[in-house]
Design a protein around this motif. Structure first.
Motif, mmCIF file in Angstrom:
data_model
loop_
_atom_site.group_PDB
_atom_site.id
_atom_site.type_symbol
_atom_site.label_atom_id
_atom_site.label_comp_id
_atom_site.label_asym_id
_atom_site.label_seq_id
_atom_site.Cartn_x
_atom_site.Cartn_y
_atom_site.Cartn_z
ATOM 1 N N ALA A 71 69.715 35.620 58.606
ATOM 2 C CA ALA A 71 68.427 35.509 57.918
ATOM 3 C C ALA A 71 68.149 34.082 57.462
ATOM 4 N N ALA A 72 69.194 33.352 57.098
ATOM 5 C CA ALA A 72 69.018 31.988 56.595
ATOM 6 C C ALA A 72 68.472 31.040 57.658
ATOM 7 N N GLN A 73 68.549 31.431 58.915
ATOM 8 C CA GLN A 73 68.089 30.564 59.998
ATOM 9 C C GLN A 73 66.614 30.766 60.330
ATOM 10 N N PHE A 74 65.999 31.757 59.711
ATOM 11 C CA PHE A 74 64.585 32.025 59.995
ATOM 12 C C PHE A 74 63.675 31.129 59.167
ATOM 13 N N THR A 75 62.609 30.661 59.801
ATOM 14 C CA THR A 75 61.576 29.930 59.078
ATOM 15 C C THR A 75 60.620 30.899 58.384
ATOM 16 N N HIS A 76 60.379 32.049 59.005
ATOM 17 C CA HIS A 76 59.427 33.029 58.482
ATOM 18 C C HIS A 76 60.120 34.369 58.245
ATOM 19 N N ALA A 77 59.766 35.010 57.139
ATOM 20 C CA ALA A 77 60.281 36.348 56.852
ATOM 21 C C ALA A 77 59.223 37.126 56.081
ATOM 22 N N VAL A 78 59.201 38.427 56.314
ATOM 23 C CA VAL A 78 58.278 39.319 55.610
ATOM 24 C C VAL A 78 59.075 40.440 54.971
ATOM 25 N N VAL A 79 58.855 40.644 53.682
ATOM 26 C CA VAL A 79 59.451 41.785 52.987
ATOM 27 C C VAL A 79 58.358 42.845 52.885
ATOM 28 N N ALA A 80 58.440 43.834 53.759
ATOM 29 C CA ALA A 80 57.391 44.851 53.844
ATOM 30 C C ALA A 80 57.778 46.130 53.124
ATOM 31 N N ILE A 81 58.776 46.028 52.251
ATOM 32 C CA ILE A 81 59.167 47.181 51.432
ATOM 33 C C ILE A 81 58.148 47.308 50.312
ATOM 34 N N GLY A 82 57.511 48.452 50.190
ATOM 35 C CA GLY A 82 56.489 48.578 49.171
ATOM 36 C C GLY A 82 56.826 49.568 48.082
ATOM 37 N N VAL A 108 52.692 46.494 45.694
ATOM 38 C CA VAL A 108 51.895 47.715 45.536
ATOM 39 C C VAL A 108 51.002 47.644 44.305
ATOM 40 N N SER A 109 51.161 46.592 43.508
ATOM 41 C CA SER A 109 50.325 46.397 42.331
ATOM 42 C C SER A 109 50.319 44.914 41.987
ATOM 43 N N ARG A 110 49.380 44.517 41.148
ATOM 44 C CA ARG A 110 49.318 43.111 40.740
ATOM 45 C C ARG A 110 50.565 42.731 39.937
ATOM 46 N N ARG A 111 51.060 43.632 39.125
ATOM 47 C CA ARG A 111 52.275 43.360 38.346
ATOM 48 C C ARG A 111 53.463 43.138 39.285
ATOM 49 N N HIS A 112 53.577 44.015 40.285
ATOM 50 C CA HIS A 112 54.623 43.854 41.289
ATOM 51 C C HIS A 112 54.477 42.506 41.986
ATOM 52 N N GLY A 113 53.239 42.149 42.323
ATOM 53 C CA GLY A 113 52.986 40.880 42.986
ATOM 54 C C GLY A 113 53.384 39.686 42.141
ATOM 55 N N ARG A 114 53.094 39.753 40.845
ATOM 56 C CA ARG A 114 53.470 38.643 39.957
ATOM 57 C C ARG A 114 54.980 38.476 39.898
ATOM 58 N N ILE A 115 55.705 39.583 39.877
ATOM 59 C CA ILE A 115 57.167 39.505 39.860
ATOM 60 C C ILE A 115 57.685 38.876 41.155
ATOM 61 N N LEU A 116 57.108 39.275 42.282
ATOM 62 C CA LEU A 116 57.516 38.710 43.569
ATOM 63 C C LEU A 116 57.272 37.204 43.599
ATOM 64 N N GLU A 117 56.149 36.771 43.047
ATOM 65 C CA GLU A 117 55.871 35.342 42.971
ATOM 66 C C GLU A 117 56.867 34.637 42.070
ATOM 67 N N ALA A 121 58.592 34.377 46.147
ATOM 68 C CA ALA A 121 57.798 34.656 47.354
ATOM 69 C C ALA A 121 56.681 33.626 47.474
ATOM 70 N N HIS A 122 56.483 33.113 48.685
ATOM 71 C CA HIS A 122 55.446 32.099 48.894
ATOM 72 C C HIS A 122 54.064 32.714 49.066
ATOM 73 N N HIS A 123 54.023 33.943 49.572
ATOM 74 C CA HIS A 123 52.757 34.642 49.781
ATOM 75 C C HIS A 123 52.954 36.106 49.388
ATOM 76 N N VAL A 124 52.026 36.646 48.635
ATOM 77 C CA VAL A 124 52.082 38.057 48.244
ATOM 78 C C VAL A 124 50.815 38.748 48.730
ATOM 79 N N VAL A 125 50.981 39.882 49.378
ATOM 80 C CA VAL A 125 49.832 40.643 49.864
ATOM 81 C C VAL A 125 49.843 42.027 49.225
ATOM 82 N N LEU A 126 48.647 42.496 48.906
ATOM 83 C CA LEU A 126 48.477 43.842 48.350
ATOM 84 C C LEU A 126 47.563 44.614 49.293
ATOM 85 N N PRO A 127 48.089 45.123 50.395
ATOM 86 C CA PRO A 127 47.223 45.719 51.428
ATOM 87 C C PRO A 127 46.359 46.871 50.944
#
Length: 223
Positions: A71-82, A108-117, A121-127
Motif C-alpha cells: 500500500a505504501a507504494q501507491f500514489t492514489h488510494a480510496v477508502v470506500a468503507i462507509g 456517511v456524515s459531515r461529522r464522519h468527514g471532519r474526522i477523516l480530514e 484524508a486529502h479528499h472526503v466525499v459524501l455520496p
C-alpha cells in the motif's frame, strides 16, 4: 503490483468493495487504471476478481496487511468503507502513516468527514449526502443538473431564459444582474461549446452557469 510513486501513476488501491467502492473501481478500470481492490469479505473479493486488475482479501485496519500488499507504494488510494466508521477512520489513518500522498475517503456524515480530514484524508466525499442535495435542487427548481464545486459555489445547467435570447451575452448584463457567468452553451442539435461575450442564445438552448449557489438558484428561476 510493485511500482514507484509518480504523479501520473494510473494505479490505485481501493479499500472496500461495496456498492460505492466497486462501482468506482469498475469505472476506473474502464478508464484504463490498474485497480487493486481490497476487502475483508471473501464473497466481495471473489465477485470482482475477474473484473478488477487485482483483488485481495485483507483487513485494511491491519498495518501489516497493508504493508504486505504494498500500500505504501501507491500514489492514489480510496477508502470506500462507509458503514463501519471505526474501520474507515483506522484504514485512512494507516494509509496516512504509510505516506500515501493522495487519499480519498468516503464519509456517511459531515461529522464522519471532519474526522477523516483530521486524521489526514486529502479528499472526503459524501455520496449519499451529495446526491440527496443535488436531487433536491433538481426537484425544487428548474435546473436540469446541479453540481456544488465547493461549499457556496456551484455549476447549474438550465434552459436559457427569455431575457437572454436573441442578444449577445455581453449586452444582457447577466453577470451584473444575477452574479453568475454563462460558461458554456448547447444549441439545438449541437454539442456543448464555450460561451463568449458574442454568443447569441436561441429558444431551447441549454446553458451551464457558474456562481455562488444562491445566485445560480435565483438565475435558474428566471423566465
Amino acid at each position: 503490483m510493485p511500482h514507484t510513486k509518480k504523479e501520473s501513476d494510473k494505479r490505485i488501491l481501493v479499500i472496500g468493495l461495496g456498492r460505492f467502492g466497486s462501482s468506482m473501481a469498475l469505472e476506473l478500470v474502464n478508464h484504463g487504471w490498474e485497480v487493486l481492490g481490497m476487502d475483508s469479505s471473501p464473497r466481495l473479493v471473489q465477485m470482482f476478481a475477474d473484473a478488477l486488475t487485482h483483488t485481495v482479501i485483507a483487513d485494511a485496519t491491519d498495518d501489516e496487511a497493508l504493508r504486505q500488499i504494498g500500500a505504501a507504494q501507491f500514489t492514489h488510494a480510496v477508502v470506500a468503507i462507509g458503514s463501519h466508521l471505526e474501520e474507515s477512520i483506522l484504514a485512512t489513518s494507516q494509509l496516512v502513516d504509510l505516506g500515501v500522498p493522495d487519499i480519498w475517503a468516503k464519509a456517511v456524515s459531515r461529522r464522519h468527514g471532519r474526522i477523516l480530514e483530521q486524521v489526514g484524508a486529502h479528499h472526503v466525499v459524501l455520496p449519499e449526502h451529495d446526491m440527496g442535495e443535488r436531487v433536491a435542487h433538481l426537484v425544487s427548481g428548474r435546473m436540469l443538473d446541479y453540481v456544488e464545486l465547493e461549499e457556496g459555489f456551484s455549476l447549474g445547467k438550465t434552459k436559457a431564459p427569455k431575457e437572454l435570447i436573441g442578444r449577445p451575452l455581453a449586452e444582457t448584463r447577466v453577470r451584473q444582474k444575477y452574479g453568475i457567468t454563462v460558461v458554456s452553451v448547447k444549441h439545438r442539435g449541437a454539442a456543448f461549446t464555450y460561451a463568449s461575450r458574442e454568443t447569441v442564445l436561441s429558444k431551447g438552448d441549454v446553458i451551464v452557469v457558474a456562481g455562488r449557489t444562491e445566485d445560480v438558484e435565483r438565475f435558474a428561476e428566471a423566465d
